[in-house]
Design an enzyme around this catalytic site. Sequence first.
Site, PDB file in Angstrom:
ATOM      1  N   TYR A 170       0.821  -1.210   0.000  1.00  0.00           N
ATOM      2  CA  TYR A 170       0.000   0.000   0.000  1.00  0.00           C
ATOM      3  C   TYR A 170       0.860   1.267   0.000  1.00  0.00           C
ATOM      4  CZ  TYR A 170      -4.644  -1.905  -0.012  1.00  0.00           C
ATOM      5  OH  TYR A 170      -5.814  -2.518  -0.419  1.00  0.00           O
ATOM      6  N   GLY A 213      -9.775  -5.638  -4.700  1.00  0.00           N
ATOM      7  CA  GLY A 213      -8.447  -6.100  -5.104  1.00  0.00           C
ATOM      8  C   GLY A 213      -7.797  -6.968  -4.050  1.00  0.00           C
ATOM      9  N   ASP A 214      -8.004  -6.617  -2.776  1.00  0.00           N
ATOM     10  CA  ASP A 214      -7.473  -7.444  -1.677  1.00  0.00           C
ATOM     11  C   ASP A 214      -8.125  -8.823  -1.671  1.00  0.00           C
ATOM     12  OD1 ASP A 214      -5.815  -5.358  -0.355  1.00  0.00           O
ATOM     13  OD2 ASP A 214      -7.753  -4.407  -0.039  1.00  0.00           O
ATOM     14  N   ARG A 215      -9.436  -8.836  -1.905  1.00  0.00           N
ATOM     15  CA  ARG A 215     -10.156 -10.116  -1.938  1.00  0.00           C
ATOM     16  C   ARG A 215      -9.648 -10.976  -3.078  1.00  0.00           C
ATOM     17  NH1 ARG A 215     -11.497 -14.161  -0.791  1.00  0.00           N
ATOM     18  NH2 ARG A 215     -13.527 -15.069  -0.327  1.00  0.00           N
ATOM     19  N   ALA A 271      -5.976 -12.235  -2.183  1.00  0.00           N
ATOM     20  CA  ALA A 271      -5.975 -13.241  -1.119  1.00  0.00           C
ATOM     21  C   ALA A 271      -6.517 -14.576  -1.632  1.00  0.00           C
ATOM     22  CB  ALA A 271      -6.809 -12.748   0.057  1.00  0.00           C
TER      23      ALA A 271
END
Length: 472
Positions: A146, A261-263, A266
Amino acid sequence: MSAPNRSGPLVVVGDALLDRDVTGTVSRLCPDAPVPVLDERTATDRPGGAGLAALLAVAQHDEVALVTALADDAGGARLAELLAGAGVAVYPMRLPGATAEKIRLRTGGQTLLRLDRGGEPRLAGEPPEAVRELLGRARAILASDYGRGLLRQPTLRAALADASAPVVWDPHPRGPAAVPGTRLATPNLDELRRLTGDALGGAALDATSRAAGELRRRWRVDAVAVTTGPDGAILCRAGGAPLVLPPPAVPDHVEDTCGAGDRFAAAAALALGDGASVADAVRAAVEAASAYVAAGGAAGLHRNPESAAPPLSARTADELAATVRARGGTVVATGGCFDILHAGHLATLQAARRLGDCLIVCLNSDRSVRALKGPERPVNPADDRARLLAALDCVDAVTVFDESTPHQVLARLRPDVWVKGGDYGEVELPEADVVRRWGGRVVTVPYLAGRSTTGIISAASQRGRHLLEGVV
């Protein structure tokens, strides 16, 4: 380098932020400036950045660890408290300065303003030995950048490069390059453009593939999956055409895409940790991110489940039947092997869907098909058959049953209408007596003559034999 550990934790490494959503109502403008006045109703804190990626991963995997830098301040303490409460094991590194915070002022499902705190990025302190040990036993590693500087830490980068677990790198334009040997990088379109300096002109697919190829070669990563918002993702690897992976469905209303985007990253990391190919991992990631956005995104994480029922298409067959029945609708069901989906099947399914408010397909399992059709069947496994059926607009849900007849699943679903394709009457259907018990009815719909899975397999076998005889 040792073999990857598929029983270890998913380790997220990156910049954790403290996110706060302040939600309220707007009914007037400020008297001294042309800006809306937000009357605060609620304020919700949650982990952001790499912390959100770890939080989302916990829903998929029971062992998730986060390596991040935390400042010695109230924001850092609150962040550690939230992560621990969610079941994330935190491995902190020392962060000089203040914890980064992102505060969003929201009303009516929209963000009015975002306020950032924390100052300029600072280089984190040395990772403790526990972090290096953790990376050595990881099942998969997600580097969640980040732009706050954690992934520039030299000792940490060396440990990531030496790890045997597959590494997924979710980049930031202000962050460093992925470590060599990274299995998959996951930029979005804007990040890709800024990382490569490519304006992405020309045909969208060609331009994206060109830039992704440049990033892959520059960073020496195995593959690059470019997320393209509602269009899914484009996977670019060495020596092959780009693979376009659209989402399974696009929601009519998108409330909040924060964290999608994190989902995605991951889910891709977890799939790679389970031994999936890169293509299958990206496919799973697209599906996971799409479901996350459809459920409300970050705004839906703290929503009362009773006030936010998922769409019918996202429910199980049992939930769908109960919901439609509670609304006074008509539940329609049909069944079969659907081994090779053909036009005859489609005609039956389309006709069945027009008879009520939802259509549930009761699908014979692989074992059930073998018992009915013989040891050479099914041609396609149940997961593939169910996926094809669920992709049809006329099918609302699919449920797989293991018995030779659908009697048990029918007794559970209790459809109002049971549909079969063909010319036979109701007396010839073994399911008729079962369906009548709750007042249901059995109907038949026209079946396209000359279409059958057995006929297709027989014709293909004969053609293959003739070709073989011609060669001999």
